[in-house]
Design an enzyme around this catalytic site. Structure first.
Site, PDB file in Angstrom:
ATOM      1  N   HIS A  21       0.880  -1.178   0.000  1.00  0.00           N
ATOM      2  CA  HIS A  21       0.000   0.000   0.000  1.00  0.00           C
ATOM      3  C   HIS A  21       0.914   1.224   0.000  1.00  0.00           C
ATOM      4  O   HIS A  21       1.673   1.417   0.953  1.00  0.00           O
ATOM      5  CB  HIS A  21      -0.899  -0.003   1.234  1.00  0.00           C
ATOM      6  CG  HIS A  21      -1.818  -1.182   1.300  1.00  0.00           C
ATOM      7  ND1 HIS A  21      -3.102  -1.162   0.790  1.00  0.00           N
ATOM      8  CD2 HIS A  21      -1.646  -2.434   1.783  1.00  0.00           C
ATOM      9  CE1 HIS A  21      -3.673  -2.349   0.967  1.00  0.00           C
ATOM     10  NE2 HIS A  21      -2.810  -3.139   1.571  1.00  0.00           N
ATOM     11  N   LEU A  22       0.847   2.001  -1.059  1.00  0.00           N
ATOM     12  CA  LEU A  22       1.748   3.166  -1.156  1.00  0.00           C
ATOM     13  C   LEU A  22       1.071   4.459  -0.714  1.00  0.00           C
ATOM     14  O   LEU A  22       1.727   5.485  -0.597  1.00  0.00           O
ATOM     15  CB  LEU A  22       2.312   3.302  -2.571  1.00  0.00           C
ATOM     16  CG  LEU A  22       3.223   2.141  -3.002  1.00  0.00           C
ATOM     17  CD1 LEU A  22       3.763   2.378  -4.420  1.00  0.00           C
ATOM     18  CD2 LEU A  22       4.383   1.946  -2.032  1.00  0.00           C
ATOM     19  N   ARG A  23      -0.235   4.411  -0.481  1.00  0.00           N
ATOM     20  CA  ARG A  23      -0.999   5.502   0.161  1.00  0.00           C
ATOM     21  C   ARG A  23      -1.172   6.775  -0.664  1.00  0.00           C
ATOM     22  O   ARG A  23      -1.884   7.677  -0.246  1.00  0.00           O
ATOM     23  CB  ARG A  23      -0.374   5.891   1.517  1.00  0.00           C
ATOM     24  CG  ARG A  23      -0.236   4.746   2.506  1.00  0.00           C
ATOM     25  CD  ARG A  23      -1.538   4.074   2.794  1.00  0.00           C
ATOM     26  NE  ARG A  23      -1.457   3.166   3.944  1.00  0.00           N
ATOM     27  CZ  ARG A  23      -2.291   2.154   4.140  1.00  0.00           C
ATOM     28  NH1 ARG A  23      -3.260   1.908   3.271  1.00  0.00           N
ATOM     29  NH2 ARG A  23      -2.176   1.389   5.195  1.00  0.00           N
ATOM     30  N   ASN A  53      -6.617   1.013  -2.562  1.00  0.00           N
ATOM     31  CA  ASN A  53      -7.373   1.750  -1.538  1.00  0.00           C
ATOM     32  C   ASN A  53      -6.738   3.084  -1.167  1.00  0.00           C
ATOM     33  O   ASN A  53      -6.439   3.369  -0.015  1.00  0.00           O
ATOM     34  CB  ASN A  53      -7.625   0.887  -0.293  1.00  0.00           C
ATOM     35  CG  ASN A  53      -6.352   0.414   0.387  1.00  0.00           C
ATOM     36  OD1 ASN A  53      -5.275   0.463  -0.199  1.00  0.00           O
ATOM     37  ND2 ASN A  53      -6.467  -0.042   1.618  1.00  0.00           N
ATOM     38  N   ASP A 110      -8.725  -4.892  -2.114  1.00  0.00           N
ATOM     39  CA  ASP A 110      -8.009  -5.181  -0.867  1.00  0.00           C
ATOM     40  C   ASP A 110      -8.193  -4.095   0.186  1.00  0.00           C
ATOM     41  O   ASP A 110      -8.159  -2.904  -0.105  1.00  0.00           O
ATOM     42  CB  ASP A 110      -6.519  -5.376  -1.110  1.00  0.00           C
ATOM     43  CG  ASP A 110      -5.827  -5.801   0.173  1.00  0.00           C
ATOM     44  OD1 ASP A 110      -6.186  -6.851   0.715  1.00  0.00           O
ATOM     45  OD2 ASP A 110      -4.973  -5.041   0.664  1.00  0.00           O
ATOM     46  N   HIS A 163      -9.174 -10.255  -0.981  1.00  0.00           N
ATOM     47  CA  HIS A 163      -9.025 -10.031   0.461  1.00  0.00           C
ATOM     48  C   HIS A 163     -10.170 -10.812   1.102  1.00  0.00           C
ATOM     49  O   HIS A 163     -11.330 -10.405   1.017  1.00  0.00           O
ATOM     50  CB  HIS A 163      -9.105  -8.523   0.729  1.00  0.00           C
ATOM     51  CG  HIS A 163      -9.304  -8.142   2.175  1.00  0.00           C
ATOM     52  ND1 HIS A 163      -8.320  -7.501   2.906  1.00  0.00           N
ATOM     53  CD2 HIS A 163     -10.365  -8.261   3.000  1.00  0.00           C
ATOM     54  CE1 HIS A 163      -8.784  -7.258   4.133  1.00  0.00           C
ATOM     55  NE2 HIS A 163     -10.020  -7.702   4.213  1.00  0.00           N
ATOM     56  N   ASP A 171       2.473  -7.063   2.352  1.00  0.00           N
ATOM     57  CA  ASP A 171       1.274  -6.325   2.772  1.00  0.00           C
ATOM     58  C   ASP A 171       1.682  -5.061   3.536  1.00  0.00           C
ATOM     59  O   ASP A 171       1.076  -4.703   4.558  1.00  0.00           O
ATOM     60  CB  ASP A 171       0.324  -7.193   3.613  1.00  0.00           C
ATOM     61  CG  ASP A 171      -1.081  -6.590   3.685  1.00  0.00           C
ATOM     62  OD1 ASP A 171      -1.310  -5.519   3.094  1.00  0.00           O
ATOM     63  OD2 ASP A 171      -1.949  -7.187   4.341  1.00  0.00           O
ATOM     64  N   HIS A 173       1.009   3.395   8.447  1.00  0.00           N
ATOM     65  CA  HIS A 173       0.095   4.280   9.171  1.00  0.00           C
ATOM     66  C   HIS A 173       0.933   5.221  10.024  1.00  0.00           C
ATOM     67  O   HIS A 173       2.016   4.860  10.482  1.00  0.00           O
ATOM     68  CB  HIS A 173      -0.836   3.478  10.090  1.00  0.00           C
ATOM     69  CG  HIS A 173      -1.872   2.697   9.356  1.00  0.00           C
ATOM     70  ND1 HIS A 173      -2.863   3.289   8.597  1.00  0.00           N
ATOM     71  CD2 HIS A 173      -2.084   1.366   9.258  1.00  0.00           C
ATOM     72  CE1 HIS A 173      -3.624   2.346   8.062  1.00  0.00           C
ATOM     73  NE2 HIS A 173      -3.170   1.175   8.439  1.00  0.00           N
TER      74      HIS A 173
END
Ligand SMILES: [Zn+2]
Length: 426
Positions: A63-65, A95, A153, A180, A306, A310
Site C-alpha cells: 500500500h503506497l498511500r 485503496n 483489498d 481479500h 502487505d 500508518h
C-alpha cells in the site's frame, strides 16, 4: 554505464541455476553471464564473494498511500523503502483516496513512480467502483491505463454474484483478481484473533472462519466459472487446507502469505501494542505451522509484505481504535530468511516465492539473470546480522512489529534496470 558483478553465488530459479558466476551489465541489460568475466574497461566492479545474486525481488502486495494519504507514505518513499528491502518491483493496492478505480488514478501512480525512479511500480486497480462492492470498475480501461491486476483489498467483495462477474470479466482480459478474504459479519467488531489470548486480554476476537469461508467461496466461484483467483495474505490453517485441496482438483487458485503470519502469533499482542494489529490478525501456533507447511509443499505460491503504513495518529491510540496494518518492505526478506535457516525452504524456493512466482501470478515480466534480460538484480548477504531500527527506515511510517529484532540476511545491493538504486557495498 557498465557494472561487473564478480564471484557471487547466482541463485536463479527461473533458469534452475545455483552456481558461482560473473554478470556484466551494460546499460539496462545483462550483457554477459559467464563463469569468469575479465575486468571490462570503465565498469564499476562489485566483489560479491560469499554473497547471493538473485533476480530482482517482487513484492506483489503493498500500500503506497498516494494519492490521498501522503502523510503515511508516498510513491517515492514507498519505492525507496522497496529498493532498500531488495525489491526491484512492487504492486500497489487500490485503496487510495481517490480510489484507483479509473484511468486517471492508474496513470497518476505510474507517473509518480517514473518520477521517483526507484523500483518498478505496478498498479493494482479496484474490482468495484469506490471499493464499495456494488458496481464493477471498467477493467478494460484500467488495463489499458497500465493496471496489472484487480483487488478491493482492505475490503472483501461481499456480493458473491459481483465476485463471479469480476472473475469472469477479469479472466477474459487476462487480469488476475486478488481477493481479500473476510466475512464482514463474522469479523465484525473483532480486533485480534479469537482464541485464548483474546479472552485473556479482553479483546473482541475474529474467528478463523471469517477468512476460511471467503477463501472457500472464492475457490468455489473460480472452480464453477473456470476462471482463476489469487488469495491474498493467507493467515489460517483452514485457508491453507482449502487452497491445497483446490489445487489438487485442478482449480486455478494461487495464494500468498506475509512474513508476520509465519514469524508471529497472537501471543505478541500481550503487551497491547498496536504494531501487532492488522487484518487478517496474527493467529495461533497451529496456523503459523500450517502456513509454513503450505509454503513448503507449494500450496502457498508467494510471500508478500502487505506493507501498510500508518502514522502515529492512527496507531498511538487505544487498541480497539487503532488502524489495521504494519509496514514490511524493509524487513520482509530478512524475516523470511528464517525459513531458509530453519530448512523449511531452500534459498531457491524462497527466491521463487519472492520473485519468480509473483511475476507469474501478476503476469508481469519476470526478473531473470539471463543474457539479454533487463538487469533487475538483488544481492543478498545471507550472513549479515542486523537489528531492526524503524528510525532508519526509508518508509515514512514506523509501524513495524519487528522493531529491535535481530535478523540474519539482508539485501545489500539493489539494481533496477541496470542502475544501482540501493547499496551497502562500501
Ligand atoms: Zn487485505
Amino acid at each position: 554505464m557498465k557494472i561487473l558483478l564478480k564471484g557471487g553465488r547466482i541463485v536463479d530459479p527461473s533458469q534452475n541455476i545455483d552456481s558461482t558466476m560473473d554478470i556484466l551489465i551494460e546499460g539496462d541489460t545483462i550483457s554477459r553471464i559467464e563463469n569468469t568475466i575479465d575486468p571490462v574497461a570503465g565498469a564499476q566492479v562489485f566483489d560479491l564473494k560469499d554473497k547471493v545474486v538473485s533476480p530482482g525481488l517482487i513484492d506483489m502486495h503493498t500500500h503506497l498511500r498516494e494519492p490521498g494519504f501522503e502523510y503515511k507514505e508516498t510513491i517515492r518513499t514507498g519505492s525507496e523503502a522497496a529498493v532498500a528491502g531488495g525489491f526491484t518491483a512492487i504492486a500497489c493496492m487500490a485503496n487510495t483516496e481517490p480510489v484507483n478505480d479509473n484511468r486517471s488514478i492508474t496513470e497518476f501512480i505510474l507517473k509518480q513512480a517514473r518520477l521517483a525512479d526507484m523500483a518498478h511500480v505496478y498498479p493494482v486497480a479496484a474490482v468495484s467502483k469506490g471499493l464499495k462492492g456494488k458496481t464493477l470498475a471498467e477493467f478494460g480501461e484500467l488495463k489499458d491505463a497500465g493496471a496489472v491486476a484487480l483487488s478491493d483489498d482492505g475490503n472483501p467483495v461481499e456480493d458473491s454474484g459481483l465476485m463471479k462477474n469480476a472473475l469472469e470479466y477479469a479472466y477474459s482480459l487476462g487480469m488476475p483478481v486478488i481477493s481479500h478474504c473476510e466475512d464482514k459479519g463474522l469479523a465484525s467488531g473483532g480486533v485480534m484473533n479469537e482464541g485464548l489470548v483474546s479472552t485473556l486480554l479482553g479483546l473482541q476476537g475474529i474467528p478463523n472462519i471469517a477468512e476460511d469461508i471467503m477463501t472457500s467461496r472464492d475457490i468455489a466461484i473460480a472452480g464453477y466459472t473456470g476462471t482463476s483467483v489469487h488469495i491474498s495474505h493467507v493467515s489460517t490453517a483452514g485457508s491453507v487446507r482449502a487452497v491445497r485441496e483446490a489445487k489438487k482438483m485442478g482449480i486455478k487458485v494461487t495464494a500468498e502469505t506475509a512474513p508476520h503470519y509465519f514469524a508471529l502469533t497472537d501471543d505478541a499482542l500481550k503487551g497491547y501494542s498496536t504494531d501487532f494489529k492488522m487484518y487478517p490478525p496474527l493467529r495461533s501456533r497451529e496456523d503459523t505451522e500450517a502456513i509454513m507447511a503450505g509454503l513448503q509443499d507449494g500450496t502457498i505460491d508467494a510471500i508478500a509484505s502487505d506493507h501498510a503504513p500508518h502514522s502515529t495518529i492512527e496507531k498511538d491510540v487505544e487498541f480497539d481504535y487503532a488502524a489495521n496494518g504494519i509496514i514490511g518492505l524493509e524487513t520482509s526478506l530478512s524475516v523470511s530468511m528464517k525459513l531458509v535457516d530453519e530448512g523449511i525452504l531452500s534459498l531457491g524456493q524462497l527466491i521463487e516465492k519472492m520473485s519468480t512466482n509473483p511475476a507469474a501470478i501478476l503476469k508481469i515480466p519476470k526478473d531473470t539473470l539471463q543474457k539479454g534480460a533487463t538487469a533487475n538484480i538483488t544481492v543478498i548477504d545471507t550472513h549479515k546480522v542486523w537489528t531492526v531500527d524503524s528510525e532508519r527506515f526509508r518508509s515514512k511510517s514506523r509501524n513495524t512489529p519487528f522493531q529491535g529484532w535481530q535478523l540474519k540476511g539482508k539485501a545489500v545491493l539493489t539494481i533496477v534496470s541496470g542502475k544501482v538504486k540501493y547499496s551497502e557495498m562500501g
